[in-house]
Design a protein around this motif. Structure first.
Motif, PDB file in Angstrom:
ATOM      1  N   ALA A   1       8.633  -9.488   4.090  1.00 22.69           N
ATOM      2  CA  ALA A   1       9.906 -10.132   4.353  1.00 22.69           C
ATOM      3  C   ALA A   1      10.971  -9.476   3.800  1.00 22.69           C
ATOM      4  O   ALA A   1      12.243  -9.373   4.298  1.00 22.69           O
ATOM      5  CB  ALA A   1      10.064 -11.398   3.897  1.00 22.69           C
TER       6      ALA A   1
ATOM      7  N   TRP B   1       7.727  -4.562  10.368  1.00 26.98           N
ATOM      8  CA  TRP B   1       7.613  -5.904   9.915  1.00 26.98           C
ATOM      9  C   TRP B   1       6.781  -6.707  10.759  1.00 26.98           C
ATOM     10  O   TRP B   1       5.678  -7.146  10.415  1.00 26.98           O
ATOM     11  CB  TRP B   1       8.847  -6.450   9.741  1.00 26.98           C
ATOM     12  CG  TRP B   1       8.910  -7.972   9.246  1.00 26.98           C
ATOM     13  CD1 TRP B   1       8.008  -8.196   8.148  1.00 26.98           C
ATOM     14  CD2 TRP B   1       9.962  -8.799   9.500  1.00 26.98           C
ATOM     15  NE1 TRP B   1       8.585  -9.498   7.916  1.00 26.98           N
ATOM     16  CE2 TRP B   1       9.627 -10.141   8.539  1.00 26.98           C
ATOM     17  CE3 TRP B   1      11.127  -8.862  10.182  1.00 26.98           C
ATOM     18  CZ2 TRP B   1      10.109 -11.154   8.650  1.00 26.98           C
ATOM     19  CZ3 TRP B   1      11.658 -10.121  10.133  1.00 26.98           C
ATOM     20  CH2 TRP B   1      11.358 -11.261   9.373  1.00 26.98           C
ATOM     21  N   PRO B   2       6.926  -6.612  12.070  1.00 29.95           N
ATOM     22  CA  PRO B   2       6.037  -7.421  12.917  1.00 29.95           C
ATOM     23  C   PRO B   2       4.644  -6.829  13.049  1.00 29.95           C
ATOM     24  O   PRO B   2       3.632  -7.431  13.379  1.00 29.95           O
ATOM     25  CB  PRO B   2       6.729  -7.593  14.410  1.00 29.95           C
ATOM     26  CG  PRO B   2       7.815  -6.464  14.269  1.00 29.95           C
ATOM     27  CD  PRO B   2       8.171  -6.302  13.128  1.00 29.95           C
TER      28      PRO B   2
ATOM     29  N   ALA C   1      15.961  -5.084   7.792  1.00 33.11           N
ATOM     30  CA  ALA C   1      15.822  -4.177   8.614  1.00 33.11           C
ATOM     31  C   ALA C   1      16.441  -4.951   9.786  1.00 33.11           C
ATOM     32  O   ALA C   1      17.522  -4.464  10.442  1.00 33.11           O
ATOM     33  CB  ALA C   1      14.514  -3.820   9.328  1.00 33.11           C
ATOM     34  N   VAL C   2      16.471  -6.416   9.896  1.00 35.66           N
ATOM     35  CA  VAL C   2      17.216  -7.198  10.954  1.00 35.66           C
ATOM     36  C   VAL C   2      18.683  -7.099  10.723  1.00 35.66           C
ATOM     37  O   VAL C   2      19.357  -6.861  11.446  1.00 35.66           O
ATOM     38  CB  VAL C   2      16.466  -8.545  11.032  1.00 35.66           C
ATOM     39  CG1 VAL C   2      17.194  -9.300  11.728  1.00 35.66           C
ATOM     40  CG2 VAL C   2      15.181  -8.529  11.337  1.00 35.66           C
TER      41      VAL C   2
ATOM     42  N   ASP D   1       9.986  -3.744  -1.192  1.00 40.59           N
ATOM     43  CA  ASP D   1       9.010  -4.637  -0.481  1.00 40.59           C
ATOM     44  C   ASP D   1       7.799  -4.291  -1.068  1.00 40.59           C
ATOM     45  O   ASP D   1       6.863  -5.075  -1.249  1.00 40.59           O
ATOM     46  CB  ASP D   1       9.187  -4.121   1.037  1.00 40.59           C
ATOM     47  CG  ASP D   1       8.394  -5.369   1.846  1.00 40.59           C
ATOM     48  OD1 ASP D   1       8.972  -6.346   2.412  1.00 40.59           O
ATOM     49  OD2 ASP D   1       7.159  -5.179   2.011  1.00 40.59           O
TER      50      ASP D   1
ATOM     51  N   TYR E   1      11.875  -5.996   3.520  1.00 42.53           N
ATOM     52  CA  TYR E   1      12.117  -4.808   4.578  1.00 42.53           C
ATOM     53  C   TYR E   1      12.365  -5.628   5.525  1.00 42.53           C
ATOM     54  O   TYR E   1      13.461  -5.233   6.249  1.00 42.53           O
ATOM     55  CB  TYR E   1      10.971  -3.986   4.605  1.00 42.53           C
ATOM     56  CG  TYR E   1      11.283  -2.949   5.663  1.00 42.53           C
ATOM     57  CD1 TYR E   1      12.098  -1.937   5.079  1.00 42.53           C
ATOM     58  CD2 TYR E   1      10.962  -3.151   6.932  1.00 42.53           C
ATOM     59  CE1 TYR E   1      12.377  -1.045   6.160  1.00 42.53           C
ATOM     60  CE2 TYR E   1      11.225  -2.147   7.833  1.00 42.53           C
ATOM     61  CZ  TYR E   1      11.953  -1.029   7.668  1.00 42.53           C
ATOM     62  OH  TYR E   1      12.432   0.037   8.610  1.00 42.53           O
ATOM     63  N   GLY E   2      11.812  -6.596   6.185  1.00 39.23           N
ATOM     64  CA  GLY E   2      11.898  -7.170   7.617  1.00 39.23           C
ATOM     65  C   GLY E   2      13.180  -7.711   7.589  1.00 39.23           C
ATOM     66  O   GLY E   2      14.161  -7.455   8.499  1.00 39.23           O
TER      67      GLY E   2
ATOM     68  N   ILE F   1      12.854  -1.857  12.767  1.00 35.90           N
ATOM     69  CA  ILE F   1      12.115  -3.172  12.824  1.00 35.90           C
ATOM     70  C   ILE F   1      10.781  -3.310  12.871  1.00 35.90           C
ATOM     71  O   ILE F   1      10.208  -4.114  12.342  1.00 35.90           O
ATOM     72  CB  ILE F   1      13.079  -4.003  13.650  1.00 35.90           C
ATOM     73  CG1 ILE F   1      14.702  -4.276  13.181  1.00 35.90           C
ATOM     74  CG2 ILE F   1      12.160  -5.677  13.463  1.00 35.90           C
ATOM     75  CD1 ILE F   1      15.204  -4.908  14.224  1.00 35.90           C
TER      76      ILE F   1
ATOM     77  N   THR G   1       4.956  -4.117   6.548  1.00 39.36           N
ATOM     78  CA  THR G   1       5.870  -4.237   5.509  1.00 39.36           C
ATOM     79  C   THR G   1       6.178  -5.897   5.337  1.00 39.36           C
ATOM     80  O   THR G   1       5.313  -6.600   6.265  1.00 39.36           O
ATOM     81  CB  THR G   1       7.086  -3.680   5.653  1.00 39.36           C
ATOM     82  OG1 THR G   1       7.902  -4.306   6.771  1.00 39.36           O
ATOM     83  CG2 THR G   1       7.360  -2.407   5.623  1.00 39.36           C
TER      84      THR G   1
ATOM     85  N   HIS H   1       3.021  -5.836  10.613  1.00 38.98           N
ATOM     86  CA  HIS H   1       2.456  -6.323   9.337  1.00 38.98           C
ATOM     87  C   HIS H   1       2.082  -4.935   8.369  1.00 38.98           C
ATOM     88  O   HIS H   1       1.543  -5.076   7.387  1.00 38.98           O
ATOM     89  CB  HIS H   1       1.057  -6.971   9.378  1.00 38.98           C
ATOM     90  CG  HIS H   1       1.169  -8.228  10.324  1.00 38.98           C
ATOM     91  ND1 HIS H   1       1.922  -9.223  10.030  1.00 38.98           N
ATOM     92  CD2 HIS H   1       0.775  -8.380  11.599  1.00 38.98           C
ATOM     93  CE1 HIS H   1       1.932 -10.043  10.783  1.00 38.98           C
ATOM     94  NE2 HIS H   1       1.285  -9.798  11.954  1.00 38.98           N
TER      95      HIS H   1
END
Length: 303
Positions: A243, A236-237, A249-250, A298, A245-246, A233, A241, A239
């Motif tokens: 949304a 994503w946070p 991933a979640v 993404d 991929y995020g 994950i 990648t 930055h």
């Protein structure tokens, strides 16, 4: 010391299908896919011809690793149900032929990648080959139940190779994907080892379920899933990648974690538990494919 050839079956004529089998095509598919995704996710568009050469070299290098692995482990393979029909233990090929075939593929893949694409990508490919053949296959596999933990790095290199081929450098995102695959390997492989434990025991391979028992292996599957989830994950946070991929991933990592909890917190050896182990193993393969596919989507859609 390498296994003695005298423990194997009498040699029968090999054909082209035996040489293909030496390359472990199913494993190669996963390696090629992650390498391709690493290349496509890079911020630089590689020349299509050089991109094809890169993927071909990754495939050839992976095939060479498979051949050298089968050459060295021929004595182990003959004791395991799922591997005893491979070309060497089945007696369809001589061991020197497998050694020469594997060495040729490995050396050719590194030389061509270095001459045609760039030295950095070739150096990472060479490192991955040495890690898989020397560190994992020859040094660790017969000596420690942690073999797959350390040796798992070999399967994490392709995304770095693809990225380096496109950009000529290594950046944060491919390093994060390397960490993700590295941490994914133990729960993936140990979930398989749980339901093929008798094979490893018969071959004398010190896989974790054989040495430490099934309960300890299930706990390790769960424990390694936790840092894997963080690595999966994290882009994503951070930055690296967007949304697409995020979100993938979640959701997918959440399901992986649920399956790992079902495996890791159980102490019963019953049909339901065996089904849970198989489900985790099968999902882990799909999970890796979809995660890397989401990474490319993404990058291509959101830039």
């Amino acid at each position: 010391m390498t296994p003695a050839a005298s423990t194997l079956s009498p040699v029968l004529p090999a054909d082209w299908r035996d040489f293909v089998a030496l390359t472990k095509p199913r494993v190669m598919t996963l390696v090629v896919f992650t390498g391709l995704c690493g290349m496509l996710a890079a911020p630089v568009m590689i020349n299509p011809v050089l991109g094809f050469v890169t993927i071909l070299c990754i495939a050839v290098g992976a095939g060479g690793c498979g051949a050298l692995n089968m050459w060295y482990e021929a004595d182990l393979d003959r004791h395991m149900k799922r591997t005893r029909n491979r070309p060497l233990p089945a007696g369809r090929m001589e061991r020197p032929a497998a050694l020469q075939f594997g060495m040729t593929l490995c050396v050719a893949s590194v030389l061509v990648l270095g001459l045609a694409v760039n030295v950095l990508a070739a150096a990472i490919l060479a490192l991955s080959i040495l890690f898989y053949v020397v560190v994992y296959t020859i040094w660790l596999k017969r000596r420690t139940p942690q073999n797959i933990v350390i040796g798992g790095a070999a399967g994490a290199f392709p995304a770095l190779i693809g990225w380096a081929a496109a950009t000529g450098r290594v950046d944060a995102l491919p390093v994060l994907m390397f960490a993700f695959v590295f941490l994914w390997t133990p729960p993936h492989f140990w979930s398989l080892a749980l339901f093929v434990r008798p094979d490893y025991a018969a071959a004398g391979v010190p896989m974790l379920p054989v040495v430490a028992g099934e309960d300890a292996t299930r706990r390790q599957v769960f424990l390694y899933t936790l840092p894997m989830a963080v690595a999966a994950i994290a882009p994503w946070p951070l930055h690296e990648t967007g949304a697409i991929y995020g979100g993938a991933a979640v959701v997918l990592t959440g399901w992986f974690l649920y399956l790992a909890i079902r495996v890791g917190l159980s102490h019963e050896r019953d049909p339901a538990q065996m089904i849970a182990e198989r489900r985790l193993f099968r999902f882990s393969i799909l999970y890796l494919f979809v995660m890397f596919g989401a990474l490319v989507a993404d990058r291509l859609i959101l830039g």
